[in-house]
Design a protein around this motif. Structure first.
Motif, short mmCIF file in Angstrom:
data_model
loop_
_atom_site.label_atom_id
_atom_site.label_comp_id
_atom_site.label_asym_id
_atom_site.label_seq_id
_atom_site.Cartn_x
_atom_site.Cartn_y
_atom_site.Cartn_z
N ALA A 136 -1.51 -4.89 3.78
CA ALA A 136 -1.82 -4.51 5.16
C ALA A 136 -3.23 -3.93 5.19
O ALA A 136 -3.66 -3.27 4.23
N LEU A 137 -3.94 -4.17 6.28
CA LEU A 137 -5.25 -3.55 6.46
C LEU A 137 -5.08 -2.19 7.13
O LEU A 137 -4.11 -1.95 7.86
N ALA A 138 -6.03 -1.31 6.90
CA ALA A 138 -5.92 0.08 7.32
C ALA A 138 -5.71 0.21 8.83
O ALA A 138 -6.27 -0.57 9.61
N TYR A 139 -4.94 1.21 9.20
CA TYR A 139 -4.75 1.57 10.61
C TYR A 139 -4.42 3.06 10.66
O TYR A 139 -4.11 3.68 9.63
N ALA A 140 -4.49 3.64 11.84
CA ALA A 140 -4.25 5.07 11.99
C ALA A 140 -2.81 5.40 11.62
O ALA A 140 -1.87 4.77 12.13
N MET A 141 -2.62 6.40 10.75
CA MET A 141 -1.28 6.76 10.30
C MET A 141 -0.39 7.26 11.43
O MET A 141 0.83 7.19 11.35
N ASP A 142 -1.02 7.78 12.50
CA ASP A 142 -0.23 8.30 13.63
C ASP A 142 -0.14 7.30 14.78
O ASP A 142 0.21 7.65 15.90
N SER A 143 -0.42 6.02 14.49
CA SER A 143 -0.45 5.00 15.55
C SER A 143 0.94 4.59 16.02
O SER A 143 1.09 4.02 17.10
N GLY A 144 1.95 4.86 15.20
CA GLY A 144 3.30 4.42 15.54
C GLY A 144 3.56 2.95 15.25
O GLY A 144 4.60 2.42 15.64
N ARG A 145 2.62 2.28 14.58
CA ARG A 145 2.82 0.86 14.24
C ARG A 145 4.20 0.68 13.60
O ARG A 145 4.58 1.42 12.70
N MET A 146 4.93 -0.32 14.11
CA MET A 146 6.30 -0.53 13.66
C MET A 146 6.57 -2.01 13.43
O MET A 146 6.36 -2.84 14.31
N MET A 147 7.02 -2.33 12.22
CA MET A 147 7.46 -3.66 11.87
C MET A 147 8.91 -3.59 11.40
O MET A 147 9.32 -2.60 10.79
N HIS A 148 9.69 -4.62 11.69
CA HIS A 148 11.05 -4.71 11.17
C HIS A 148 11.11 -5.85 10.18
O HIS A 148 10.67 -6.96 10.47
N ARG A 149 11.69 -5.58 9.01
CA ARG A 149 11.61 -6.53 7.90
C ARG A 149 13.00 -6.84 7.35
O ARG A 149 13.83 -5.95 7.15
N THR A 150 13.23 -8.13 7.11
CA THR A 150 14.39 -8.59 6.37
C THR A 150 13.89 -9.37 5.15
O THR A 150 12.74 -9.84 5.15
N THR A 151 14.74 -9.50 4.14
CA THR A 151 14.28 -10.16 2.91
C THR A 151 15.32 -11.15 2.41
O THR A 151 16.53 -10.99 2.63
N LEU A 152 14.82 -12.16 1.70
CA LEU A 152 15.66 -13.17 1.07
C LEU A 152 15.73 -12.93 -0.43
O LEU A 152 14.70 -12.71 -1.08
N ALA A 153 16.91 -12.99 -0.97
CA ALA A 153 17.14 -12.70 -2.38
C ALA A 153 16.37 -13.66 -3.28
O ALA A 153 16.17 -14.83 -2.95
N GLY A 154 15.95 -13.15 -4.43
CA GLY A 154 15.27 -13.97 -5.41
C GLY A 154 16.16 -15.07 -5.95
O GLY A 154 17.39 -14.90 -6.05
N GLU A 155 15.52 -16.16 -6.32
CA GLU A 155 16.24 -17.34 -6.80
C GLU A 155 15.80 -17.80 -8.18
O GLU A 155 16.41 -18.69 -8.76
N GLU A 156 14.72 -17.20 -8.71
CA GLU A 156 14.28 -17.53 -10.06
C GLU A 156 13.53 -16.35 -10.66
O GLU A 156 12.95 -15.54 -9.96
N SER A 157 13.60 -16.26 -11.98
CA SER A 157 12.98 -15.14 -12.68
C SER A 157 11.52 -15.47 -13.02
O SER A 157 11.12 -16.63 -13.05
N PHE A 158 10.76 -14.40 -13.29
CA PHE A 158 9.37 -14.58 -13.73
C PHE A 158 9.29 -15.32 -15.06
O PHE A 158 8.29 -15.97 -15.34
N THR A 159 10.30 -15.17 -15.89
CA THR A 159 10.25 -15.75 -17.25
C THR A 159 11.37 -16.77 -17.45
O THR A 159 12.36 -16.78 -16.73
#
Length: 273
Positions: free
Chosen positions: A250-273
């Motif tokens: 993320a690029l910098a923004y004011a900490m008191d700006s109230g910027r809000m994102m909602h995030r969901t994630t997908l489970a990993g399917e393969e390992s690094f090794t």
């Protein structure tokens, strides 16, 4: 339950080597009719953006489940407001290039983030295509890099935010054990990507300063304009990124700006090794 027939949708590439925008309404998105196509586009382009959807949490969760295995059926609030996010201090590390999950062996496959409130200035999100960065390396360097292992440490990433931690804070960071990962990740598809970012501490078996110089050079190289897409958020956008083939920050923004994102994630399917 009948499977919805695939439908055509508009695709526009956002940068030459990374990022595509699609045009789609909420009903079509949630139908699952385009989920396989969206996932294929995500794997090809690294980032998929859909403008102005204004999804609810339930809708975002439902869509997430159509393109993979959701990690948790919950939308997490990404904000620097400690009243809304008790780990706000921790996520300040998001301002530095990173891959999520380098402290484990199976990182999440992808993240989906929707914008709920924007900062007046700053707050863009940048993505770097680590597949394309690897592909463009000279062949001799590819061969050399594939032999190298990198030690990743949680405390190294946190020092970007707090370079002079208390001993107590440092010890809490050190509850995360170091993780040794390949510098070049060979995926099950046969594609290869660079594994870099703020958790990268040093190159195993290499002179410390020489290793730092290599990791810094590769980070600078992989985040050149030809490999990067910067998303300028508008309210209601949904952005999906392949965490296994990109870095982000993320690029910098004011900490008191109230910027809000909602995030969901997908489970990993393969390992690094």
């Amino acid at each position: 339950m009948p499977i919805a027939e695939p439908v055509a949708f508009e695709v526009r590439n956002l940068a030459p080597r990374i990022g595509s925008e699609i045009v789609m309404d909420v009903k079509t998105l949630l139908s699952g009719a385009c989920s396989a196509q969206i996932r294929a586009l995500l794997e090809e382009r690294g980032v998929v953006a859909i403008r102005g959807l204004n999804l609810t949490d339930d809708q975002q969760i439902a869509f997430t489940k159509t393109i993979g295995t959701i990690v948790e059926e919950k939308a997490f609030k990404i904000t620097m407001d400690p009243r809304e996010n008790p780990v706000a201090e921790y996520i300040k590390g998001a301002f530095y290039w990173h891959i999520d999950g380098t402290m484990g062996n199976v990182p999440i496959f992808a993240s989906l983030m929707s914008s709920r409130k924007l900062s007046d200035t700053g707050g863009q999100t940048e993505f770097s295509n680590t597949y394309a960065a690897y592909d463009d390396l000279p062949e001799a360097e590819k061969v050399a890099l594939e032999e190298l292992k990198v030690v990743h440490m949680f405390e190294v990433a946190q020092r970007y935010v707090q370079p002079e931690p208390s001993h107590e804070l440092l010890k809490s960071w050190q509850t995360f054990q170091p993780n040794i990962l390949p510098l070049v990740w060979t995926h099950r598809s046969g594609r290869k990507s660079l594994v870099l970012g703020s958790t990268a501490s040093h190159v195993e078996g290499m002179d410390l300063r020489e290793g730092w110089a290599l990791l810094t050079r590769l980070r600078d190289y992989a985040t050149q304009p030809q490999f990067v897409y910067r998303h300028e958020w508008t309210l209601g956008d949904l952005v999906i990124w392949d965490n296994t083939g990109t870095m982000h920050r993320a690029l910098a923004y004011a900490m008191d700006s109230g910027r809000m994102m909602h995030r969901t994630t997908l489970a990993g399917e393969e390992s690094f090794t």
